[in-house]
Design a protein around this motif. Structure first.
Motif, PDB file in Angstrom:
ATOM      1  N   GLN A 154       0.837  -1.203   0.000  1.00  0.00           N
ATOM      2  CA  GLN A 154       0.000   0.000   0.000  1.00  0.00           C
ATOM      3  C   GLN A 154       0.871   1.252   0.000  1.00  0.00           C
ATOM      4  OE1 GLN A 154      -2.218  -1.090   3.512  1.00  0.00           O
ATOM      5  NE2 GLN A 154      -4.048  -1.582   2.314  1.00  0.00           N
ATOM      6  N   ARG A 155       1.945   1.244   0.771  1.00  0.00           N
ATOM      7  CA  ARG A 155       2.866   2.377   0.789  1.00  0.00           C
ATOM      8  C   ARG A 155       3.485   2.595  -0.586  1.00  0.00           C
ATOM      9  NH1 ARG A 155       6.345   1.726   6.391  1.00  0.00           N
ATOM     10  NH2 ARG A 155       4.550   1.533   7.758  1.00  0.00           N
ATOM     11  N   GLN A 156       3.877   1.489  -1.226  1.00  0.00           N
ATOM     12  CA  GLN A 156       4.486   1.594  -2.550  1.00  0.00           C
ATOM     13  C   GLN A 156       3.477   2.151  -3.548  1.00  0.00           C
ATOM     14  OE1 GLN A 156       7.114  -1.492  -3.322  1.00  0.00           O
ATOM     15  NE2 GLN A 156       7.497  -0.938  -5.425  1.00  0.00           N
ATOM     16  N   GLY A 157       2.238   1.705  -3.459  1.00  0.00           N
ATOM     17  CA  GLY A 157       1.193   2.219  -4.346  1.00  0.00           C
ATOM     18  C   GLY A 157       0.979   3.712  -4.172  1.00  0.00           C
TER      19      GLY A 157
ATOM     20  N   ALA B 144       1.613   6.654  -6.928  1.00  0.00           N
ATOM     21  CA  ALA B 144       0.541   7.603  -7.246  1.00  0.00           C
ATOM     22  C   ALA B 144       1.006   9.044  -7.053  1.00  0.00           C
ATOM     23  CB  ALA B 144      -0.680   7.321  -6.370  1.00  0.00           C
ATOM     24  N   ARG B 145       1.721   9.306  -5.973  1.00  0.00           N
ATOM     25  CA  ARG B 145       2.247  10.656  -5.740  1.00  0.00           C
ATOM     26  C   ARG B 145       3.210  11.070  -6.843  1.00  0.00           C
ATOM     27  NH1 ARG B 145       3.649  10.467   0.723  1.00  0.00           N
ATOM     28  NH2 ARG B 145       1.545  10.939   1.460  1.00  0.00           N
ATOM     29  N   ALA B 146       4.122  10.172  -7.176  1.00  0.00           N
ATOM     30  CA  ALA B 146       5.123  10.492  -8.199  1.00  0.00           C
ATOM     31  C   ALA B 146       4.467  10.766  -9.549  1.00  0.00           C
ATOM     32  CB  ALA B 146       6.131   9.351  -8.320  1.00  0.00           C
TER      33      ALA B 146
ATOM     34  N   ILE C  70       9.927  10.202 -14.646  1.00  0.00           N
ATOM     35  CA  ILE C  70       9.682   9.529 -13.376  1.00  0.00           C
ATOM     36  C   ILE C  70      10.599   8.310 -13.322  1.00  0.00           C
ATOM     37  CG2 ILE C  70       7.733   8.229 -14.291  1.00  0.00           C
ATOM     38  CD1 ILE C  70       6.487   8.362 -11.493  1.00  0.00           C
ATOM     39  N   LEU C  71      11.229   8.106 -12.190  1.00  0.00           N
ATOM     40  CA  LEU C  71      12.143   6.988 -11.973  1.00  0.00           C
ATOM     41  C   LEU C  71      11.471   6.000 -11.036  1.00  0.00           C
ATOM     42  CD1 LEU C  71      14.944   5.616 -12.072  1.00  0.00           C
ATOM     43  CD2 LEU C  71      15.613   7.105 -10.196  1.00  0.00           C
TER      44      LEU C  71
ATOM     45  N   VAL D 146      -0.289  -0.624 -11.923  1.00  0.00           N
ATOM     46  CA  VAL D 146       0.942   0.156 -12.083  1.00  0.00           C
ATOM     47  C   VAL D 146       1.354   0.170 -13.554  1.00  0.00           C
ATOM     48  CG1 VAL D 146       3.413   0.236 -11.549  1.00  0.00           C
ATOM     49  CG2 VAL D 146       1.750  -0.153  -9.721  1.00  0.00           C
ATOM     50  N   GLU D 147       1.256  -0.975 -14.215  1.00  0.00           N
ATOM     51  CA  GLU D 147       1.616  -1.030 -15.628  1.00  0.00           C
ATOM     52  C   GLU D 147       0.693  -0.147 -16.471  1.00  0.00           C
ATOM     53  OE1 GLU D 147       2.082  -5.068 -16.949  1.00  0.00           O
ATOM     54  OE2 GLU D 147       3.748  -5.416 -15.563  1.00  0.00           O
TER      55      GLU D 147
END
Length: 114
Positions: free
Chosen positions: A17-20, A24-26, A34-35, A51-52
């Protein structure tokens, strides 16, 4: 990405969830590039597909996306070009349409493709 509440604190969320949220923020603030370093490593299949889809949307908006990944299937689905680094040195860059997994693996490992 399923988040229990929009008011939940980040520290109470799972790694996926944190990664998601980070992705989303980036993507929200990206202007030119974006990296993403192993962006789907902690995600399940459904979240990976999302994500894809986001990456494809960034490409459609002419935002460059640099993905660091060990998932060759994902690299071939998402990339226009593949750059292989080994031991801190650039081994080569290939257009995705002009290469295959065997060539990329041989570049990664240093072994010639059979």
């Amino acid at each position: 990405m399923r988040i229990p509440s929009p008011h939940a604190t980040i520290r109470d969320l799972s790694g996926g969830q944190r990664q998601g949220i980070a992705i989303a923020r980036a993507t929200r603030w990206a202007k030119k590039l974006i990296l993403l370093d192993e962006p789907t490593a902690a995600l399940g299949l459904a979240e990976t597909a999302k994500v894809e889809k986001i990456v494809a949307g960034l490409k459609a908006r002419n935002i460059g996306v640099l993905i660091i990944s060990h998932s060759l299937d994902q690299v071939f689905r998402l990339s226009d070009r593949i750059c292989v680094l080994r031991r801190g040195k650039q081994i080569g860059i290939r257009k995705t349409a002009d290469t295959d997994k065997n060539e990329i693996v041989s570049m990664i490992t240093g072994l010639s493709a059979q």
